[in-house]
Design a protein around this motif. Structure first.
Motif, PDB file in Angstrom:
ATOM      1  N   UNK A  76       0.681  -1.013   0.006  1.00 28.72           N
ATOM      2  CA  UNK A  76       0.082  -0.044  -0.062  1.00 28.72           C
ATOM      3  C   UNK A  76       0.696   1.137   0.060  1.00 28.72           C
ATOM      4  N   UNK A  77       0.674   2.098  -0.992  1.00 29.67           N
ATOM      5  CA  UNK A  77       1.440   3.359  -0.991  1.00 29.67           C
ATOM      6  C   UNK A  77       0.678   4.104   0.153  1.00 29.67           C
ATOM      7  N   UNK A  78       1.517   4.439   1.024  1.00 24.59           N
ATOM      8  CA  UNK A  78       1.001   5.409   2.413  1.00 24.59           C
ATOM      9  C   UNK A  78       0.855   6.868   1.963  1.00 24.59           C
ATOM     10  N   UNK A  79       1.570   7.267   0.928  1.00 24.28           N
ATOM     11  CA  UNK A  79       1.503   8.763   0.586  1.00 24.28           C
ATOM     12  C   UNK A  79       0.054   8.980  -0.035  1.00 24.28           C
ATOM     13  N   UNK A  80      -0.266   8.193  -0.827  1.00 26.12           N
ATOM     14  CA  UNK A  80      -1.674   8.401  -1.578  1.00 26.12           C
ATOM     15  C   UNK A  80      -2.851   7.504  -1.016  1.00 26.12           C
ATOM     16  N   UNK A  81      -2.544   6.526  -0.077  1.00 23.91           N
ATOM     17  CA  UNK A  81      -3.410   5.492   0.497  1.00 23.91           C
ATOM     18  C   UNK A  81      -4.100   4.696  -0.762  1.00 23.91           C
ATOM     19  N   UNK A  82      -3.311   4.116  -1.601  1.00 25.25           N
ATOM     20  CA  UNK A  82      -3.622   3.465  -2.755  1.00 25.25           C
ATOM     21  C   UNK A  82      -2.683   2.137  -2.990  1.00 25.25           C
ATOM     22  N   UNK A  83      -3.264   1.101  -3.784  1.00 26.45           N
ATOM     23  CA  UNK A  83      -2.691  -0.277  -4.092  1.00 26.45           C
ATOM     24  C   UNK A  83      -2.521   0.023  -5.800  1.00 26.45           C
ATOM     25  N   UNK A  84      -1.201   0.176  -6.205  1.00 22.94           N
ATOM     26  CA  UNK A  84      -1.073  -0.213  -7.679  1.00 22.94           C
ATOM     27  C   UNK A  84      -1.533  -1.534  -8.003  1.00 22.94           C
ATOM     28  N   UNK A  85      -2.621  -2.069  -8.060  1.00 17.32           N
ATOM     29  CA  UNK A  85      -3.316  -3.208  -8.031  1.00 17.32           C
ATOM     30  C   UNK A  85      -2.554  -4.308  -9.214  1.00 17.32           C
ATOM     31  N   UNK A  86      -2.741  -3.519 -10.349  1.00 13.91           N
ATOM     32  CA  UNK A  86      -2.012  -4.262 -11.431  1.00 13.91           C
ATOM     33  C   UNK A  86      -0.556  -4.731 -11.133  1.00 13.91           C
TER      34      UNK A  86
END
Length: 1452
Positions: free
Chosen positions: A463-473
């Motif tokens: 999980x990228x904590x800076x933007x609270x997102x997962x680069x899922x692919x």
């Protein structure tokens, strides 16, 4: 060693190398933090890599022999007065007196770092202390090195000899200060004093540089003297040298440096190419790591907005989604237009092209350099921050900017990996959208590189904590490559830690598993990182996994994230995701953070509750840090109980918030034992940092926790199969989709859950059919037995005995289903724990099935007895007539025999005809009474409508006879709808009369069709009409009209009357014909006429004294056995067809409702027939029935399979017949009459042999039983062929209509399920079993497909309910009584429906394609205007629609 404050090897002696080695590379990883006295007031601190920190170095060496321990003395010098620590090993320590083998010539180094406390600190600034093991005479090279790098060298000696004087003389002119430490009286010997005096000018010695410890000198005082001497050196502006600078000196002296090997230096050059250009971190990230800046942040926001629809405003929902998708695509295009920067090219080369060992070096160099740069940047930022804090009136926005800069100034290898991930994601999107060909891809190799790094133990960002997102692919493909590299041997156990920031989560994991999670200041974990630990091969079987995947998370409620409004959402997402992925969850708590922890626990409890909903129940361990009391476990019992109480309260509150009705406590949702799962761990440091060593109690406690976790993993491996990496990937995907939708209970959006549920549904369908089959066979057998019984055996007790037997059979079969269910859940099949909650649904379904079959079997038995009793009455009448005929035939036979001449055939016929005519004239035939069925049905209809008022009675009177109704199609009339109700609905809901009329007409047609099916079924039974048939027809209509959805249509009594008249009118003339056919069939005189040829044949054979054995045997085969065998085939063929269909290769489409939906929609897409789509959408039930029948008939038309089934059934029963005949052959002294009775009794459960036809066979039959049996056996073969030929001549439709069990109806029940449809888009429910708690569907569709329109514009609407339920939009309908209600809270009105948000945003693309294709045709068909569909719907191709369909139904 550094953390434990042990001295480190600086120079390794020459053992297997030509010269000694400087350990520079080995120490590069060490970072120390301290507070010099100059920063004490401002409470600042310094943090720096140990090898880069320049400081004075004080060296201690030995000359000659020495009776006291130099190392022990150094330990006392470096230790505070009340906190002794052994930095250097010495002879008085345990095992310290072991003879030296390799230590001679070793130079060790230790440091002193101040804490900013003048009273307790020994020195105001950091200082390095080295210690040479052995005599300097033997290790002059090491000594020379120390003289070059040291600010001062302390020479410990007993005396100075001439040889030693000569050696020391060579040091003259050195800038280094030299101190001599003498023990006892050595310094007063004349020789030593003389040499000292000679050395004094060259070495610039004075009295203060000669230190002597006399016997009377107090050891503590002597240590103080040494400390004062070192402090004086530090005040005199000594030279400051870093270990990195020492390496240059070492090289000049010919000493090896460990990092001077080619591989390390080559890798370092690669790293330097990148890091040399980094001065301002924030600027570098902005200009060189462009894909993860604002673009990535915007992408993350758009992705979440696509799922949450918070800012939709007045834009139509699907158009807003299309706009967001376009924006998402634009951002990806924007990312894809960027080229790789020089730094990234070098980074990729360093990872992809360097040999594995050099790659390790490269990443280490990157880490060291980046950490150093980031620390410098952060240090400046903190200074700015403190300056701003001094002025409290400063603009608060400035602090927000500084906070942002703080995040922007953090730079590590993970940022470069993140950038590669974004390049990969952008390129993948381009390929997926068709704007780039597969052959043009540049970054396809990147996931393989990242997978290699994971195998080497490097943490991977989840999980990228800076933007609270997962680069899922990116994450998916990296893990997929990892699985491929492991050859599929990738069983993993997931262990995760959660807790408040700076409570030592990363340190705990690093200590337990030797990992490399970042722990330095300013490099706190953001988001979540995963690290792979390989389990030793000999341990894999025991632990039940190949790897342990450890996930480290950022501190919840981290100060730098506490201010933004979405921080709570961020923690909630993080906690839900990692808990959902975990097998073992460590909740890390520090005593000083207890209040903050309460907030964290609430988040954690919500996440646990959501996971329990889908069968995820991780083990939970609470680790309480900084608790050092030995009695902590006992003393904290009250606290543990209080914690459990709090957790239980939070769980109950969370359950209420999650809208769960059941009573729960924390242990229900979590594998947690308050006594076993709480750990008390003392503080990490023994004393006050930075000079505090690691607390041994910390290590021991962590070791105990690790041992317990290993044992726990072993236990879990017996109870639950571990995930493999592909399953873990699916979990990440589905959990993240659920998190993005803020829809955390996501029962069927997880493909693993869906797969496990589908497999269970398929199994249950098998058990369901086996149950039904057994009961159908039992009923068929009992019906046959009943058909063979006499009136005496069918009296009062017969039915109750059958009901008892049916109940026992039903109980037995139900128990088999429940046992199968139990065995299935205990079978160890993967992921069964995920669907444990649905076990109850299937248990209820088994009970529901039992009740359904109980009603069916009892009704069938009652009907069979009723029919048989009626037949017996007819048979009794006919038997009496036949007995009279037989007596007359007997008399005429005697008369003819007594005549003098032999009669010719014609004469015999004349005699027989005269007798027949005379006998019939004597008989008084009492035929069955003929009824006017339509009048009886009219009477029942009047009774049914008796309480509906005078208007209804008048309508009935005016309607006339039922026989005049049901001929033409049923047509809607204006008076069928309540005008006042329509007016109200129009006012409240803008629902027009036309729309209501359409729904009412659909209702009427469905009831008419159901009535037709019921009538057809009764007519095919070939029995007499019973008044119960009319009653049941009226019950079917009444039951449907009483349902809530029908009441909402606002139909009038006139509608009900006309509908009932139509349905009963259509049935009346058919029932009338059925009744008349039955009377004709069972008329005694007609029946006798049928038997006349047989009696005449017997009469002539007897007169002519022919052997009528063969004739009688053939008659028996033709008139008795053949009808019975044909009937047997018709009874069994339906069951065999169902078995055959379910066992053929394509049967998977009938395996579960989900599979069936996929098969139907796929076929519809292939055919692309508008009319078929409309039937599927508007009249789903009728469509399914037609579909199944058509598929079945097509299948049997194309194959010879039906003939094979008929042959198989016939062979089975003929075999039984042969066995009975064979056993009867040998019976002596048995008459044919007795044989026939025995034959019928032996086969009474299988065959119904006509008693009437038997009478003719038995008449005057004097044949021998054995011969009669042999003759029957001879004719059987021909009879088989004759029957098969008869069946072969029938078309499939006729065959199917003759079957007692209609296979299409059985298959229909199997795939149709509960028949409920989504309240918004009318998509059918796919849940398994027949009595489930919740209805669900894999894919929802645009509402305009079901004719919904905007009543102002009359345009078809294209909203999709799976999007609506996450939007801010309201809905209103009859259920809400016209009031607006939020779609998000649809379960207030539809609690039994679970409408899942579309996880991929594309699951409905199939229906979007269909809508776009048939938009104008739909509008014309529904008398509406075409919908204004979003532009991107037109881009969806048929191929894409099929792909999406496969994904949605998990069919890839």
């Amino acid at each position: 060693m550094s953390m434990c404050q042990f001295a480190l090897p600086l120079l390794l002696p020459a053992l297997d190398t030509p010269t000694c080695t400087l350990m520079l590379w080995a120490m590069r990883d060490i970072v120390r933090k301290w507070r010099p006295h100059s920063l004490a007031e401002s409470r600042g601190f310094r943090e720096e890599s140990l090898v880069l920190t320049a400081m004075p170095t004080i060296s201690f060496v030995r000359l000659g022999r020495c009776i006291f321990s130099k190392s022990k003395l150094l330990n006392e010098v470096l230790s505070p007065s009340q906190q002794h620590h052994d930095f250097f090993i010495h002879r008085d320590m345990e095992s310290g007196n072991v003879p030296r083998e390799i230590a001679d010539g070793l130079v060790e180094i230790s440091w002193y770092f101040p804490a900013g406390k003048e009273n307790s600190n020994l020195f105001p600034e950091p200082v390095a202390v080295t210690n040479l093991r052995g005599d300097i005479e033997s290790h002059w090279l090491q000594f020379s090195f120390l003289t070059e790098i040291s600010s001062a060298v302390f020479i410990v000696t007993e005396s100075i000899s001439e040889r030693q004087y000569a050696l020391l003389s060579s040091l003259q002119g050195s800038a280094t200060k030299y101190y001599f430490i003498f023990n006892n009286q050595a310094a007063t010997s004349k020789e030593t004093l003389a040499f000292l005096n000679k050395l004094a000018p060259g070495l610039k010695l004075n009295n203060s540089q000669v230190l002597q410890k006399r016997r009377a000198t107090n050891q503590a005082a002597y240590v103080k003297v040494l400390q004062s001497a070192i402090a004086a050196i530090m005040k005199s502006s000594p030279k400051r040298v870093s270990i990195e600078a020492m390496a240059e000196t070492a090289r000049q002296l010919g000493i090896q440096v460990d990092e001077d090997n080619k591989k390390c230096q080559h890798a370092g050059e690669y790293a330097k190419e990148i890091t040399v250009h980094i001065k301002d971190v924030a600027k570098y990230k902005r200009e060189k790591l462009r894909l993860q800046g604002e673009t990535w942040k915007n992408l993350a926001e758009v992705e979440k907005e696509l799922c949450r629809m918070r800012n939709q405003g007045d834009i139509p929902l699907e158009k807003y989604k299309s706009q967001l998708k376009e924006k998402l695509m634009d951002l990806r295009v924007q990312q894809n237009t960027h080229d790789l920067t020089d730094g990234l090219i070098t980074f990729i080369t360093g990872l992809g092209r360097l040999p594995p060992e050099e790659t390790h070096y490269f990443l280490k160099w990157m880490k060291f350099d980046l950490d150093h740069i980031a620390r410098e940047n952060l240090s400046k930022l903190w200074d700015q921050y403190k300056e701003k804090c001094k002025n409290s009136k400063d603009d608060p926005k400035m602090f927000a900017v500084l906070d942002k800069l703080n995040s922007a100034s953090s730079l590590g290898v993970e940022h470069f990996m993140r950038e590669l991930g974004q390049f990969y994601e952008a390129e993948h999107t381009m390929v997926k959208e068709g704007t780039m060909g597969e052959s043009q891809r540049q970054f396809i190799h990147l996931p393989g590189i990242a997978a290699d790094l994971m195998l080497e133990g490097f943490p991977m960002e989840l999980i990228d904590g800076d933007v609270s997102n997962i680069p899922l692919q990116w994450v998916t493909d990296v893990l997929t490559h990892l699985n491929n590299k492991l050859g599929g041997r990738s069983r993993i156990l997931v262990l995760t830690v959660l807790g408040v920031q700076s409570t030592g989560k990363s340190t705990l994991l690093n200590t337990m598993f030797g990992l490399q999670f970042a722990v330095s200041s300013g490099r706190c974990t953001r988001g979540a990182f995963m690290s792979l630990i390989k389990v030793a091969e000999n341990f894999q079987q025991e632990l039940g996994c190949d790897f342990i995947l450890v996930i480290d998370t950022e501190g919840l409620k981290a100060p730098e994230l506490a201010k933004p409004e979405d921080s709570y959402q961020h923690y909630n997402e993080l906690a839900t995701l990692v808990i959902g992925l975990s097998d073992i969850m460590i909740i890390n708590m520090a005593m000083e953070n207890a209040t903050e922890m309460k907030d964290i626990l609430q988040t954690v409890v919500h996440a646990f509750l959501r996971m329990e909903e889908i069968g995820q129940k991780p083990n939970c361990q609470f680790v309480h840090q900084n608790v050092s009391d030995v009695s902590a476990h006992e003393q904290k019992m009250r606290d543990r109980n209080h914690l459990l109480e709090q957790l239980n309260e939070m769980t109950i509150a969370a359950a209420r918030m999650e809208k769960q009705c059941k009573k729960v406590n924390f242990s229900c949702i979590m594998d947690y034992d308050a006594e076993k799962h709480n750990w008390y761990i003392p503080g990490l440091w023994h004393g006050v940092p930075p000079m505090a060593p690691v607390n041994m109690g910390y290590s021991e406690s962590v070791c105990e926790l690790k041992k317990y976790l290993i044992d726990l993993i072993k236990q879990r491996s017996h109870n639950r199969a571990p995930k493999d990496i592909p399953q873990f990937v699916k979990w990440v995907e589905s959990l993240w989709n659920a998190v993005k939708h803020e829809n955390f209970i996501f029962s069927f959006r997880n493909s693993l859950v869906a797969e496990a549920y589908n497999q269970l549904s398929m199994k249950y369908s098998e058990w369901d059919w086996h149950f039904r089959k057994e009961i159908h066979l039992w009923v068929s057998e009992k019906e046959t037995v009943i058909q063979n019984q006499t009136l005496e055996k069918l009296q009062a007790g017969a039915l109750s005995m059958l009901k008892n037997e049916a109940w026992e059979k039903l109980q037995h079969e139900k128990q088999k289903v429940l046992d199968n269910l139990q065995d299935y859940f205990e079978s160890g099949i993967s992921n069964l724990h995920l669907i444990e909650k649905y076990r109850e649904d299937f248990i209820r379904s088994a009970n529901c099935l039992k009740n359904e079959l109980k009603s069916y079997s009892e009704n069938k038995c009652e009907e069979a007895i009723r029919i048989r009793k009626g037949q017996i009455k007819t048979e009794n009448i006919q038997t009496s007539y036949m007995q009279l005929i037989e007596r007359k035939v007997d008399r005429v036979l005697d008369e003819c025999r007594n005549k003098k001449h032999k009669l010719e055939h014609e004469e015999l016929k004349l005699e027989f005809e005269n007798m027949w005519r005379e006998t019939l004239s004597e008989l008084e035939f009492s035929s069955l009474q003929k009824h006017e069925i339509y009048r009886e049905m009219e009477s029942q209809l009047r009774k049914d409508l008796a309480n509906r008022g005078s208007a209804v009675r008048q309508t009935l009177q005016e309607s006339g006879s039922l026989l005049f109704h049901g001929i033409d199609n049923f047509r809607m009339k204006r008076e069928y709808l309540d005008s006042a109700w329509i007016k109200t609905m129009k006012k409240l809901l803008f629902i027009g009369e036309c729309e209501t009329a359409v729904h009412t007409e659909e209702l009427a047609q469905s009831l008419i069709d159901e009535g037709k099916r019921y009538t057809e079924e009764k007519i095919n039974s070939k029995v007499d009409y019973d008044e119960i048939y009319c009653t049941e027809l009226l019950n079917i209509i009444n039951k449907r009209l009483q349902q809530e959805d029908v009441k909402k249509l606002g139909t009038t009594a006139c509608f009900e009357v006309d509908l009932k008249i139509h349905i009963l009118g259509e049935a009346a003339w058919r029932f009338q014909k059925m009744h008349e056919d039955f009377i004709k069939q069972n008329d005694p005189q007609c029946h006798l006429e049928k038997l006349k040829p047989q009696y005449f044949s017997t009469f002539t054979d007897l007169y002519l004294e022919k052997d009528e054995n063969q004739t009688r045997a053939r008659d028996f085969c033709d008139q008795c056995l053949k009808p019975a065998l044909v009937d047997y085939i018709n009874k069994r063929l339906g069951i065999e067809i169902v078995d055959d269909i379910l066992n053929k290769a394509e049967s998977i489409e009938y395996g579960s409702r989900t599979f069936f939906q996929f098969a139907v929609q796929k076929k519809l897409l292939e055919e692309m027939n508008f009319d078929n789509y409309v039937k599927y959408i508007k009249n789903y039930e009728e469509f399914v029935k037609t579909w199944i029948q058509r598929r079945m008939m097509d299948h049997y038309r194309e194959t010879k399979r039906l003939g094979e089934l008929e042959k198989k059934i016939l062979s089975t029963i003929v075999k039984k017949v042969r066995e009975v005949l064979e056993s009867s052959k040998n019976e002596k002294n048995t008459t044919v009459l007795a044989f026939l009775n025995n034959f019928c009794e032996a086969l009474q459960q299988d065959l119904v042999i006509s008693k009437d036809n038997l009478v003719g066979i038995q008449f005057k039959n004097t044949a021998k039983t054995g011969q009669f049996c042999a003759n029957i056996q001879t004719f059987l073969l021909d009879l088989e062929q004759e029957i098969l030929s008869q069946f072969g001549g029938l078309d499939i439709h006729t065959k199917l209509s003759n079957l007692l069990l209609k296979p299409q109806d059985v298959i229909f029940k199997r795939v149709f399920g509960c028949g409920k449809q989504c309240p918004f888009c009318k998509v059918p429910c796919e849940a398994g079993g027949s009595d489930h708690k919740e209805h669900f569907a894999s894919v929802h569709r645009p509402q305009g497909l079901c004719s919904y329109r905007d009543l102002d514009t009359q345009k078809l609407v294209y909203d999709i309910c799976s999007s609506k339920v996450v939007s801010e939009n309201p809905f209103r309908n009859l259920d809400t009584k016209g009031k607006h209600h939020p779609y998000k809270d649809y379960r207030v009105y539809y609690p039994d429906w679970r409408i899942q948000p579309d996880p991929s945003i594309e699951a409905s693309d199939y229906w979007k394609f269909v809508f776009q294709k048939f938009n104008h045709q739909l509008a014309k068909s529904y008398n509406a205007s075409p919908a204004d569909l979003p532009r991107d719907w037109g881009k969806i191709t048929e191929t894409r629609a099929l792909e999406v369909l496969k994904e949605a139904f998990n069919m890839k």
